[in-house]
Scaffold this active site. Sequence first.
Site, PDB file in Angstrom:
ATOM      1  N   SER A 206       0.804  -1.223   0.000  1.00 21.28           N
ATOM      2  CA  SER A 206       0.000   0.000   0.000  1.00 21.28           C
ATOM      3  C   SER A 206       0.835   1.270   0.000  1.00 21.28           C
ATOM      4  O   SER A 206       0.356   2.320  -0.395  1.00 21.28           O
ATOM      5  CB  SER A 206      -0.967   0.023   1.188  1.00 21.28           C
ATOM      6  OG  SER A 206      -0.269   0.242   2.397  1.00 21.28           O
TER       7      SER A 206
ATOM      8  N   LYS B 297       0.684   4.766   6.685  1.00 24.18           N
ATOM      9  CA  LYS B 297       0.099   5.560   5.600  1.00 24.18           C
ATOM     10  C   LYS B 297       0.669   6.970   5.656  1.00 24.18           C
ATOM     11  O   LYS B 297       1.231   7.392   6.656  1.00 24.18           O
ATOM     12  CB  LYS B 297      -1.435   5.656   5.734  1.00 24.18           C
ATOM     13  CG  LYS B 297      -2.168   4.338   5.856  1.00 24.18           C
ATOM     14  CD  LYS B 297      -2.153   3.540   4.591  1.00 24.18           C
ATOM     15  CE  LYS B 297      -2.902   2.221   4.809  1.00 24.18           C
ATOM     16  NZ  LYS B 297      -2.568   1.214   3.856  1.00 24.18           N
TER      17      LYS B 297
END
Length: 173
Positions: A34, A84
């Site tokens: 990701s 993230k």
Amino acid sequence: MSPGRWLRQVIWWLPAGIAITDTVVSVLPVEGSSMAPTLNPDGDEQWPDMVLVEKVSYKWLHKYQRGDVAVFWAPDEPRQQLVKRIIALEHDLVWDSEQHKPLKIPQGRCWVEGDNAEASGDSRNMYGPVHLGLLEGRVTHVVWPPWRWGEVARWYPADKLIVEDTGPGHGGK
């Protein structure tokens, strides 16, 4: 060193080590793609990136910045840590690509996204704005594998942010 002395050393250093990794700095393996190409760019599960996580700026100083690669506790899975990028902070206006409209980030929250949008569950499609209290630390360096060693850049996609709020009380500004 005698066994008794060795055991006393372990008993003394173990809590100190735990305290340091909980509040100052730790090393964390990054799983998945990701955050590619920033982290795990080749998707090599045999050699996942290990990153240095600096915690003082988040836990003690509450200095969060757009573009930080943040480690935080998953809102829906309290024992799972995620990695993230912070795209927007409280009071910012960000483009919500899932709802196709601007969204103002509420007080005490931030907007996080993975660098690899196709492979990332993040604020866009899973969590919405994430509570700042879930932030654990900031990824500063890749420390393993050796050929990936280096600093992790702070940046954010400017096209996502519509308006930057620089008013009082704004996350670390």
